[in-house]
Motif scaffolding. Structure first.
Motif, short mmCIF file in Angstrom:
data_model
loop_
_atom_site.label_atom_id
_atom_site.label_comp_id
_atom_site.label_asym_id
_atom_site.label_seq_id
_atom_site.Cartn_x
_atom_site.Cartn_y
_atom_site.Cartn_z
N ALA A 19 -1.51 4.93 0.01
CA ALA A 19 -2.08 3.60 -0.29
C ALA A 19 -3.60 3.62 -0.16
O ALA A 19 -4.30 2.95 -0.93
CB ALA A 19 -1.47 2.55 0.64
N ALA A 20 -4.10 4.41 0.79
CA ALA A 20 -5.56 4.44 1.01
C ALA A 20 -6.29 5.02 -0.20
O ALA A 20 -7.48 4.75 -0.40
CB ALA A 20 -5.87 5.25 2.27
N LEU A 21 -5.58 5.79 -1.03
CA LEU A 21 -6.23 6.37 -2.22
C LEU A 21 -6.67 5.28 -3.21
O LEU A 21 -7.48 5.53 -4.09
CB LEU A 21 -5.28 7.35 -2.93
N ARG A 22 -6.12 4.08 -3.02
CA ARG A 22 -6.52 3.00 -3.93
C ARG A 22 -7.98 2.58 -3.73
O ARG A 22 -8.53 1.89 -4.58
CB ARG A 22 -5.59 1.80 -3.75
N GLU A 23 -8.56 3.01 -2.61
CA GLU A 23 -9.99 2.70 -2.44
C GLU A 23 -10.82 3.42 -3.50
O GLU A 23 -11.90 2.97 -3.86
CB GLU A 23 -10.45 3.14 -1.04
N ARG A 24 -10.30 4.55 -3.97
CA ARG A 24 -11.07 5.33 -4.95
C ARG A 24 -10.43 5.41 -6.32
O ARG A 24 -11.05 5.84 -7.28
CB ARG A 24 -11.29 6.75 -4.41
N HIS A 25 -9.15 5.06 -6.40
CA HIS A 25 -8.45 5.20 -7.68
C HIS A 25 -7.72 3.91 -8.01
O HIS A 25 -7.35 3.15 -7.12
CB HIS A 25 -7.44 6.35 -7.62
#
Ligand code: PLP
Length: 467
Positions: free
Chosen positions: A250-256
Protein backbone atom coordinates in the motif's frame (compact mmCIF):
# COMPACT_ATOMS: atom_id res chain seq x y z
CA UNK A 1 -53.82 -26.51 -8.02
CA UNK A 2 -51.92 -29.57 -9.21
CA UNK A 3 -52.82 -32.60 -7.10
CA UNK A 4 -49.26 -33.32 -5.95
CA UNK A 5 -48.72 -29.66 -5.09
CA UNK A 6 -52.00 -29.44 -3.16
CA UNK A 7 -51.06 -32.62 -1.30
CA UNK A 8 -47.72 -31.12 -0.28
CA UNK A 9 -49.42 -27.98 0.96
CA UNK A 10 -51.84 -30.04 3.03
CA UNK A 11 -49.04 -32.11 4.53
CA UNK A 12 -46.41 -29.38 4.86
CA UNK A 13 -45.51 -30.06 8.53
CA UNK A 14 -45.01 -33.79 7.87
CA UNK A 15 -42.98 -33.05 4.75
CA UNK A 16 -40.65 -30.61 6.51
CA UNK A 17 -40.33 -33.06 9.40
CA UNK A 18 -39.19 -35.77 6.98
CA UNK A 19 -36.66 -33.43 5.43
CA UNK A 20 -35.47 -32.49 8.90
CA UNK A 21 -34.98 -36.17 9.74
CA UNK A 22 -32.86 -36.72 6.65
CA UNK A 23 -30.83 -33.59 7.35
CA UNK A 24 -30.19 -34.59 10.97
CA UNK A 25 -29.09 -38.05 9.91
CA UNK A 26 -26.78 -36.68 7.23
CA UNK A 27 -25.26 -33.89 9.29
CA UNK A 28 -24.72 -36.15 12.29
CA UNK A 29 -23.28 -38.87 10.09
CA UNK A 30 -21.06 -36.52 8.11
CA UNK A 31 -17.94 -37.54 10.03
CA UNK A 32 -18.34 -41.16 9.06
CA UNK A 33 -19.46 -40.98 5.44
CA UNK A 34 -16.76 -41.47 2.80
CA UNK A 35 -15.27 -38.04 2.20
CA UNK A 36 -15.45 -38.34 -1.56
CA UNK A 37 -17.60 -40.35 -3.92
CA UNK A 38 -15.50 -41.83 -6.67
CA UNK A 39 -18.02 -44.04 -8.47
CA UNK A 40 -19.91 -43.00 -11.61
CA UNK A 41 -23.11 -40.98 -11.11
CA UNK A 42 -26.43 -42.41 -12.34
CA UNK A 43 -27.39 -41.64 -15.93
CA UNK A 44 -29.92 -38.79 -16.27
CA UNK A 45 -33.51 -39.99 -15.93
CA UNK A 46 -36.61 -38.78 -17.79
CA UNK A 47 -38.51 -35.60 -16.88
CA UNK A 48 -41.55 -36.64 -14.81
CA UNK A 49 -44.84 -35.98 -16.58
CA UNK A 50 -47.00 -36.31 -13.49
CA UNK A 51 -45.17 -35.39 -10.29
CA UNK A 52 -44.82 -37.81 -7.37
CA UNK A 53 -45.09 -35.24 -4.55
CA UNK A 54 -42.28 -34.05 -2.34
CA UNK A 55 -42.25 -37.01 0.09
CA UNK A 56 -41.75 -39.43 -2.79
CA UNK A 57 -39.23 -37.06 -4.38
CA UNK A 58 -37.32 -37.14 -1.11
CA UNK A 59 -37.34 -40.93 -1.16
CA UNK A 60 -36.06 -41.02 -4.75
CA UNK A 61 -33.36 -38.50 -3.89
CA UNK A 62 -32.09 -40.34 -0.84
CA UNK A 63 -32.12 -43.62 -2.76
CA UNK A 64 -30.68 -42.51 -6.07
CA UNK A 65 -28.49 -39.44 -5.49
CA UNK A 66 -27.53 -38.78 -1.89
CA UNK A 67 -25.33 -41.93 -1.59
CA UNK A 68 -23.00 -40.32 -4.11
CA UNK A 69 -22.76 -36.94 -2.39
CA UNK A 70 -19.40 -36.20 -0.85
CA UNK A 71 -18.59 -35.64 2.79
CA UNK A 72 -17.06 -32.31 1.82
CA UNK A 73 -18.88 -30.54 4.67
CA UNK A 74 -17.27 -32.97 7.11
CA UNK A 75 -14.14 -32.77 9.23
CA UNK A 76 -11.65 -34.75 7.13
CA UNK A 77 -12.33 -33.30 3.70
CA UNK A 78 -9.18 -31.25 3.25
CA UNK A 79 -9.33 -30.58 -0.48
CA UNK A 80 -9.32 -27.06 -1.97
CA UNK A 81 -10.23 -24.74 0.93
CA UNK A 82 -13.54 -26.17 2.00
CA UNK A 83 -15.68 -24.99 4.85
CA UNK A 84 -18.62 -26.83 6.30
CA UNK A 85 -21.81 -25.31 7.60
CA UNK A 86 -22.22 -24.49 11.28
CA UNK A 87 -25.54 -25.53 12.86
CA UNK A 88 -26.66 -21.90 13.07
CA UNK A 89 -25.76 -21.25 9.45
CA UNK A 90 -27.81 -24.25 8.33
CA UNK A 91 -30.73 -22.86 10.32
CA UNK A 92 -30.25 -19.49 8.63
CA UNK A 93 -30.00 -21.13 5.24
CA UNK A 94 -33.23 -23.07 5.70
CA UNK A 95 -35.01 -19.91 6.69
CA UNK A 96 -33.53 -18.07 3.71
CA UNK A 97 -35.48 -20.47 1.51
CA UNK A 98 -38.55 -20.47 3.73
CA UNK A 99 -38.85 -16.67 3.65
CA UNK A 100 -37.54 -16.46 0.08
CA UNK A 101 -36.81 -12.75 0.26
CA UNK A 102 -35.41 -10.87 -2.69
CA UNK A 103 -32.40 -8.98 -1.32
CA UNK A 104 -32.18 -6.71 -4.36
CA UNK A 105 -33.80 -3.67 -2.82
CA UNK A 106 -35.16 -2.24 0.40
CA UNK A 107 -38.70 -1.93 -0.96
CA UNK A 108 -41.26 -3.56 1.30
CA UNK A 109 -38.89 -5.77 3.31
CA UNK A 110 -36.23 -5.45 5.98
CA UNK A 111 -34.17 -8.17 4.31
CA UNK A 112 -31.73 -5.75 2.66
CA UNK A 113 -31.27 -3.98 6.00
CA UNK A 114 -30.33 -7.32 7.56
CA UNK A 115 -27.73 -7.78 4.82
CA UNK A 116 -26.37 -4.31 5.64
CA UNK A 117 -26.11 -5.18 9.32
CA UNK A 118 -24.27 -8.40 8.44
CA UNK A 119 -21.87 -6.64 6.08
CA UNK A 120 -21.16 -4.18 8.91
CA UNK A 121 -20.34 -7.04 11.28
CA UNK A 122 -18.01 -8.62 8.73
CA UNK A 123 -16.31 -5.28 8.09
CA UNK A 124 -15.60 -5.06 11.81
CA UNK A 125 -14.48 -8.69 12.01
CA UNK A 126 -11.85 -8.10 9.32
CA UNK A 127 -10.72 -4.79 10.79
CA UNK A 128 -11.93 -2.60 7.93
CA UNK A 129 -12.97 0.99 8.55
CA UNK A 130 -16.45 2.46 8.16
CA UNK A 131 -15.47 3.91 4.80
CA UNK A 132 -15.75 0.43 3.29
CA UNK A 133 -19.07 -0.51 1.76
CA UNK A 134 -19.82 -4.11 0.97
CA UNK A 135 -22.27 -6.60 -0.43
CA UNK A 136 -22.81 -10.34 -0.54
CA UNK A 137 -21.92 -12.18 -3.72
CA UNK A 138 -21.74 -15.88 -4.60
CA UNK A 139 -18.08 -16.60 -3.90
CA UNK A 140 -14.56 -15.21 -3.94
CA UNK A 141 -14.39 -15.51 -7.73
CA UNK A 142 -17.31 -13.09 -7.99
CA UNK A 143 -15.97 -10.93 -5.17
CA UNK A 144 -12.68 -10.59 -7.07
CA UNK A 145 -14.63 -9.83 -10.24
CA UNK A 146 -16.59 -7.04 -8.54
CA UNK A 147 -13.43 -5.59 -6.98
CA UNK A 148 -11.65 -5.59 -10.33
CA UNK A 149 -14.69 -4.10 -12.06
CA UNK A 150 -14.50 -1.17 -9.65
CA UNK A 151 -10.75 -1.00 -10.33
CA UNK A 152 -11.52 -0.83 -14.06
CA UNK A 153 -13.84 2.09 -13.47
CA UNK A 154 -11.15 3.78 -11.37
CA UNK A 155 -8.68 3.45 -14.24
CA UNK A 156 -11.24 5.24 -16.38
CA UNK A 157 -11.43 8.02 -13.82
CA UNK A 158 -7.64 8.39 -13.85
CA UNK A 159 -7.50 8.43 -17.64
CA UNK A 160 -10.53 10.67 -18.08
CA UNK A 161 -12.77 8.10 -19.76
CA UNK A 162 -16.13 6.66 -18.75
CA UNK A 163 -15.69 2.90 -18.95
CA UNK A 164 -19.25 2.08 -17.88
CA UNK A 165 -20.51 4.12 -20.84
CA UNK A 166 -17.81 3.77 -23.48
CA UNK A 167 -16.55 0.29 -22.79
CA UNK A 168 -13.22 -1.17 -21.81
CA UNK A 169 -11.63 -0.40 -25.19
CA UNK A 170 -11.55 3.27 -24.17
CA UNK A 171 -8.92 2.38 -21.57
CA UNK A 172 -6.35 0.90 -23.90
CA UNK A 173 -4.16 -1.90 -22.54
CA UNK A 174 -4.27 -2.23 -18.75
CA UNK A 175 -1.50 -3.55 -16.50
CA UNK A 176 -2.44 -5.89 -13.68
CA UNK A 177 0.40 -6.88 -11.37
CA UNK A 178 0.46 -9.65 -8.78
CA UNK A 179 2.89 -12.02 -7.09
CA UNK A 180 0.93 -15.26 -6.60
CA UNK A 181 -2.56 -14.54 -7.91
CA UNK A 182 -5.37 -17.05 -7.49
CA UNK A 183 -6.60 -18.58 -10.74
CA UNK A 184 -9.88 -16.65 -10.46
CA UNK A 185 -8.04 -13.36 -11.05
CA UNK A 186 -7.31 -14.38 -14.64
CA UNK A 187 -10.91 -15.48 -15.03
CA UNK A 188 -12.16 -12.13 -13.70
CA UNK A 189 -9.89 -10.24 -16.10
CA UNK A 190 -11.32 -12.29 -18.95
CA UNK A 191 -14.92 -11.61 -17.90
CA UNK A 192 -14.20 -7.90 -17.52
CA UNK A 193 -12.68 -7.55 -20.96
CA UNK A 194 -9.31 -6.60 -19.48
CA UNK A 195 -7.80 -9.84 -20.72
CA UNK A 196 -6.12 -12.74 -18.96
CA UNK A 197 -2.93 -11.89 -20.82
CA UNK A 198 -2.67 -8.53 -19.06
CA UNK A 199 -1.91 -10.21 -15.72
CA UNK A 200 1.80 -9.88 -15.07
CA UNK A 201 3.47 -12.04 -12.49
CA UNK A 202 5.81 -10.08 -10.28
CA UNK A 203 8.67 -12.08 -8.68
CA UNK A 204 8.05 -13.42 -5.20
CA UNK A 205 10.44 -13.37 -2.27
CA UNK A 206 13.28 -15.92 -2.19
CA UNK A 207 13.55 -18.77 0.30
CA UNK A 208 10.43 -20.75 -0.41
CA UNK A 209 7.99 -17.83 -0.25
CA UNK A 210 4.87 -17.03 -2.28
CA UNK A 211 4.64 -13.42 -1.08
CA UNK A 212 5.37 -10.70 -3.60
CA UNK A 213 8.82 -9.11 -3.61
CA UNK A 214 7.83 -5.51 -2.88
CA UNK A 215 11.05 -4.14 -4.39
CA UNK A 216 10.30 -6.05 -7.61
CA UNK A 217 6.75 -4.68 -7.58
CA UNK A 218 8.14 -1.19 -7.08
CA UNK A 219 10.42 -1.68 -10.09
CA UNK A 220 7.58 -3.06 -12.24
CA UNK A 221 5.41 -0.07 -11.37
CA UNK A 222 8.28 2.30 -12.18
CA UNK A 223 8.46 0.65 -15.59
CA UNK A 224 4.90 1.75 -16.34
CA UNK A 225 6.04 5.37 -16.76
CA UNK A 226 3.20 6.79 -14.70
CA UNK A 227 0.40 4.75 -16.35
CA UNK A 228 -2.17 3.87 -13.68
CA UNK A 229 -2.38 0.15 -12.97
CA UNK A 230 -4.09 -2.49 -10.85
CA UNK A 231 -2.19 -4.39 -8.17
CA UNK A 232 -3.70 -7.58 -6.80
CA UNK A 233 -2.19 -8.36 -3.42
CA UNK A 234 -2.65 -11.81 -1.95
CA UNK A 235 -3.55 -12.38 1.66
CA UNK A 236 -3.34 -16.13 1.92
CA UNK A 237 -2.06 -18.12 -1.07
CA UNK A 238 -3.67 -21.50 -1.55
CA UNK A 239 -0.51 -23.62 -1.39
CA UNK A 240 1.44 -22.26 1.54
CA UNK A 241 -0.87 -19.50 2.85
CA UNK A 242 1.74 -16.85 2.38
CA UNK A 243 0.80 -13.19 2.75
CA UNK A 244 1.99 -10.19 0.80
CA UNK A 245 3.22 -7.40 3.05
CA UNK A 246 0.06 -5.35 2.61
CA UNK A 247 1.37 -2.28 4.40
CA UNK A 248 4.48 -2.16 2.24
CA UNK A 249 2.47 -2.73 -0.95
CA UNK A 250 0.00 0.00 0.00
CA UNK A 251 2.87 2.37 0.79
CA UNK A 252 3.99 2.14 -2.86
CA UNK A 253 1.01 4.32 -3.70
CA UNK A 254 3.00 7.28 -2.45
CA UNK A 255 5.08 6.96 -5.61
CA UNK A 256 2.89 5.03 -8.02
CA UNK A 257 -0.66 5.30 -9.26
CA UNK A 258 -2.50 2.02 -8.78
CA UNK A 259 -5.69 0.47 -7.45
CA UNK A 260 -4.98 -2.02 -4.67
CA UNK A 261 -7.25 -5.05 -4.66
CA UNK A 262 -6.60 -7.63 -1.93
CA UNK A 263 -7.68 -11.23 -2.40
CA UNK A 264 -8.13 -12.28 1.22
CA UNK A 265 -10.54 -15.10 0.34
CA UNK A 266 -9.65 -17.20 3.36
CA UNK A 267 -6.50 -15.51 4.68
CA UNK A 268 -8.64 -12.59 5.83
CA UNK A 269 -9.70 -14.78 8.72
CA UNK A 270 -6.23 -14.35 10.22
CA UNK A 271 -7.68 -11.07 11.48
CA UNK A 272 -9.85 -13.01 13.94
CA UNK A 273 -6.91 -14.18 16.02
CA UNK A 274 -4.49 -11.88 17.86
CA UNK A 275 -1.85 -14.50 17.13
CA UNK A 276 -2.20 -14.15 13.33
CA UNK A 277 -3.74 -10.71 12.80
CA UNK A 278 -0.33 -9.25 11.92
CA UNK A 279 -0.48 -11.26 8.69
CA UNK A 280 -3.26 -9.01 7.39
CA UNK A 281 -2.01 -5.74 8.84
CA UNK A 282 -2.66 -3.11 6.20
CA UNK A 283 -5.77 -4.79 4.80
CA UNK A 284 -7.70 -1.61 5.55
CA UNK A 285 -5.42 0.32 3.19
CA UNK A 286 -6.85 -1.60 0.22
CA UNK A 287 -9.21 -0.06 -2.30
CA UNK A 288 -11.15 -3.31 -2.60
CA UNK A 289 -11.11 -6.52 -0.60
CA UNK A 290 -12.41 -10.03 -1.34
CA UNK A 291 -13.36 -12.40 1.49
CA UNK A 292 -14.98 -15.78 0.99
CA UNK A 293 -17.56 -16.89 3.53
CA UNK A 294 -18.32 -20.47 2.45
CA UNK A 295 -14.73 -21.33 3.34
CA UNK A 296 -13.60 -20.24 6.80
CA UNK A 297 -16.82 -18.69 8.08
CA UNK A 298 -18.39 -22.12 7.56
CA UNK A 299 -21.66 -20.99 6.01
CA UNK A 300 -23.23 -23.05 3.21
CA UNK A 301 -22.43 -22.34 -0.44
CA UNK A 302 -22.62 -19.89 -2.02
CA UNK A 303 -21.48 -16.86 -0.08
CA UNK A 304 -18.71 -14.29 -0.11
CA UNK A 305 -18.45 -10.59 0.59
CA UNK A 306 -16.84 -7.82 -1.41
CA UNK A 307 -15.72 -4.53 0.09
CA UNK A 308 -14.62 -1.30 -1.47
CA UNK A 309 -14.11 2.26 -0.34
CA UNK A 310 -15.28 3.61 -3.72
CA UNK A 311 -19.02 3.05 -3.57
CA UNK A 312 -19.46 5.77 -6.20
CA UNK A 313 -17.42 3.85 -8.78
CA UNK A 314 -19.13 0.58 -7.88
CA UNK A 315 -22.45 2.29 -8.49
CA UNK A 316 -21.21 3.56 -11.86
CA UNK A 317 -20.41 -0.04 -12.90
CA UNK A 318 -23.46 -1.86 -11.58
CA UNK A 319 -26.21 0.78 -11.55
CA UNK A 320 -29.42 -0.58 -12.95
CA UNK A 321 -31.80 1.90 -14.49
CA UNK A 322 -35.38 0.83 -15.05
CA UNK A 323 -38.64 2.72 -14.75
CA UNK A 324 -39.86 0.56 -11.87
CA UNK A 325 -36.69 1.04 -9.86
CA UNK A 326 -36.55 4.80 -9.55
CA UNK A 327 -33.29 6.72 -9.22
CA UNK A 328 -30.84 5.41 -6.62
CA UNK A 329 -30.92 7.85 -3.70
CA UNK A 330 -29.30 7.61 -0.27
CA UNK A 331 -27.94 4.13 0.48
CA UNK A 332 -28.00 2.43 -2.91
CA UNK A 333 -29.96 -0.80 -3.12
CA UNK A 334 -27.88 -3.92 -3.62
CA UNK A 335 -29.03 -4.40 -7.19
CA UNK A 336 -27.08 -1.23 -8.04
CA UNK A 337 -23.92 -2.68 -6.49
CA UNK A 338 -23.59 -6.28 -7.63
CA UNK A 339 -23.83 -8.26 -10.86
CA UNK A 340 -27.14 -9.79 -9.82
CA UNK A 341 -30.48 -8.07 -10.02
CA UNK A 342 -32.76 -10.31 -7.97
CA UNK A 343 -30.69 -11.84 -5.21
CA UNK A 344 -30.96 -14.55 -2.60
CA UNK A 345 -30.67 -13.26 0.96
CA UNK A 346 -27.22 -14.85 1.32
CA UNK A 347 -26.54 -12.79 4.41
CA UNK A 348 -28.95 -14.72 6.62
CA UNK A 349 -26.80 -17.85 7.21
CA UNK A 350 -23.81 -15.61 8.04
CA UNK A 351 -26.01 -13.47 10.28
CA UNK A 352 -27.13 -16.58 12.16
CA UNK A 353 -23.61 -17.93 12.62
CA UNK A 354 -22.21 -14.59 13.78
CA UNK A 355 -25.15 -14.10 16.15
CA UNK A 356 -24.89 -17.64 17.48
CA UNK A 357 -21.12 -17.91 17.97
CA UNK A 358 -19.87 -14.35 17.85
CA UNK A 359 -16.34 -13.24 17.23
CA UNK A 360 -15.09 -15.62 19.93
CA UNK A 361 -16.69 -18.71 18.41
CA UNK A 362 -15.35 -17.99 14.95
CA UNK A 363 -11.93 -17.13 16.32
CA UNK A 364 -11.86 -20.53 18.04
CA UNK A 365 -12.54 -22.30 14.72
CA UNK A 366 -9.68 -20.41 13.06
CA UNK A 367 -7.21 -21.08 15.87
CA UNK A 368 -8.13 -24.75 16.17
CA UNK A 369 -7.80 -25.24 12.39
CA UNK A 370 -4.33 -23.67 12.43
CA UNK A 371 -3.24 -25.82 15.38
CA UNK A 372 -4.51 -28.92 13.56
CA UNK A 373 -2.69 -28.00 10.35
CA UNK A 374 0.51 -27.69 12.36
CA UNK A 375 -0.14 -31.05 13.99
CA UNK A 376 -0.62 -32.70 10.60
CA UNK A 377 2.57 -30.99 9.43
CA UNK A 378 4.45 -32.58 12.32
CA UNK A 379 2.91 -35.96 11.61
CA UNK A 380 3.81 -35.76 7.91
CA UNK A 381 7.39 -34.78 8.73
CA UNK A 382 7.54 -38.01 10.73
CA UNK A 383 6.08 -40.33 8.06
CA UNK A 384 8.81 -42.09 6.08
CA UNK A 385 8.20 -41.49 2.38
CA UNK A 386 6.66 -38.02 2.82
CA UNK A 387 8.13 -34.54 3.17
CA UNK A 388 6.77 -31.03 3.55
CA UNK A 389 7.07 -28.74 0.53
CA UNK A 390 6.57 -25.55 2.53
CA UNK A 391 6.42 -24.65 6.19
CA UNK A 392 2.90 -24.78 7.64
CA UNK A 393 2.29 -21.04 7.78
CA UNK A 394 -1.38 -21.11 8.68
CA UNK A 395 -4.05 -23.66 7.82
CA UNK A 396 -2.66 -25.52 4.79
CA UNK A 397 -0.15 -28.36 4.73
CA UNK A 398 1.66 -28.68 1.39
CA UNK A 399 3.68 -31.86 1.04
CA UNK A 400 4.84 -34.55 -1.34
CA UNK A 401 6.56 -37.90 -1.67
CA UNK A 402 10.07 -37.91 -0.29
CA UNK A 403 11.34 -39.91 -3.29
CA UNK A 404 10.70 -39.05 -6.94
CA UNK A 405 7.57 -36.90 -6.68
CA UNK A 406 6.85 -37.21 -10.40
CA UNK A 407 3.37 -36.95 -11.86
CA UNK A 408 2.76 -40.69 -11.99
CA UNK A 409 3.77 -41.42 -8.42
CA UNK A 410 2.05 -38.40 -6.87
CA UNK A 411 -1.14 -39.21 -8.79
CA UNK A 412 -0.95 -42.83 -7.59
CA UNK A 413 -0.53 -41.57 -4.03
CA UNK A 414 -3.44 -39.13 -4.40
CA UNK A 415 -5.67 -41.92 -5.75
CA UNK A 416 -4.69 -44.25 -2.92
CA UNK A 417 -5.54 -41.56 -0.36
CA UNK A 418 -8.92 -40.86 -1.98
CA UNK A 419 -9.75 -44.57 -2.35
CA UNK A 420 -9.21 -45.03 1.39
CA UNK A 421 -12.25 -42.81 1.99
CA UNK A 422 -10.78 -41.26 5.15
CA UNK A 423 -9.68 -37.99 3.67
CA UNK A 424 -9.67 -36.04 0.44
CA UNK A 425 -6.81 -33.77 -0.63
CA UNK A 426 -6.15 -31.79 -3.79
CA UNK A 427 -3.04 -32.01 -5.94
CA UNK A 428 -0.87 -29.00 -6.64
CA UNK A 429 2.45 -27.91 -8.03
CA UNK A 430 4.54 -25.95 -5.58
CA UNK A 431 7.73 -24.30 -6.77
CA UNK A 432 7.83 -26.72 -9.70
CA UNK A 433 7.31 -29.83 -7.56
CA UNK A 434 4.16 -31.95 -7.63
CA UNK A 435 2.49 -32.47 -4.31
CA UNK A 436 -0.73 -32.43 -2.34
CA UNK A 437 -2.43 -29.90 -0.10
CA UNK A 438 -4.40 -30.51 3.06
CA UNK A 439 -6.42 -27.39 3.92
CA UNK A 440 -8.10 -27.02 7.31
CA UNK A 441 -11.16 -24.80 7.48
CA UNK A 442 -13.96 -26.98 8.84
CA UNK A 443 -15.61 -26.11 12.16
CA UNK A 444 -15.72 -29.74 13.28
CA UNK A 445 -12.21 -31.03 12.65
CA UNK A 446 -10.55 -32.45 15.75
CA UNK A 447 -7.18 -33.88 16.77
CA UNK A 448 -8.64 -37.33 16.38
CA UNK A 449 -9.44 -36.48 12.75
CA UNK A 450 -5.86 -35.40 12.18
CA UNK A 451 -4.56 -38.69 13.58
CA UNK A 452 -6.92 -40.56 11.25
CA UNK A 453 -5.70 -38.49 8.30
CA UNK A 454 -2.07 -39.11 9.25
CA UNK A 455 -2.77 -42.84 9.48
CA UNK A 456 -4.46 -42.81 6.07
CA UNK A 457 -1.50 -40.98 4.51
CA UNK A 458 1.00 -43.40 6.06
CA UNK A 459 -0.82 -46.41 4.67
CA UNK A 460 -1.39 -44.82 1.25
CA UNK A 461 2.29 -43.94 0.83
CA UNK A 462 3.19 -47.54 1.56
CA UNK A 463 1.03 -48.54 -1.43
CA UNK A 464 2.70 -46.26 -3.97
CA UNK A 465 4.67 -48.46 -6.37
CA UNK A 466 8.28 -47.82 -7.26
CA UNK A 467 9.31 -46.05 -4.06
C1 PLP B 1 -11.13 -20.08 -3.05
C2 PLP B 1 -10.41 -18.88 -3.49
C3 PLP B 1 -10.91 -18.07 -4.53
C4 PLP B 1 -12.15 -18.45 -5.31
O1 PLP B 1 -13.22 -18.65 -4.46
P1 PLP B 1 -14.62 -19.28 -4.87
O2 PLP B 1 -15.38 -19.18 -3.62
O3 PLP B 1 -14.32 -20.68 -5.30
O4 PLP B 1 -15.18 -18.46 -5.97
C5 PLP B 1 -10.22 -16.92 -4.84
N1 PLP B 1 -9.10 -16.60 -4.19
C6 PLP B 1 -8.56 -17.36 -3.21
C7 PLP B 1 -7.30 -16.93 -2.53
C8 PLP B 1 -9.22 -18.53 -2.83
O5 PLP B 1 -8.71 -19.28 -1.84
Amino acid sequence: MDRALAGDLARLPELLQSVRDVAVREVNGMSERPVASLGPAPAPGPLPGEGVGAEAALARFTERWSPGFSGSAGPRYLGFVTGGATPASVAGDWLTSAYDQNGCAAVGSWAAALERETVGWLRELFGLGEEFGGAFVTGAAMSNTVGLAVAREWLGERLGVDVARDGVAALGPVDVLSGSPHSTIGKALSVLGLGRGRLRRVPVLPDNREAVDVAALDAALTGLDGRPAIVVANAGTVNSVDFDDLRAVAALRERHDFWLHVDAAFGGFAALSPAYAHLVAGLDAADSVCVDLHKWLNVPYDAAVQFTRRRDLQLAVFRNAAAYLGPPAGEPDFLHLTPENSRRLRALPAWFSLMAYGRAGHREIVERNVALARLLGERIAGIPGLRLLAPVRLNVVCFTLADRPDEERVTAFDRAVAAGGETFLTPTVYDGVRGLRAAFSNWRTSEEDVERVAGALASAVADVPGG
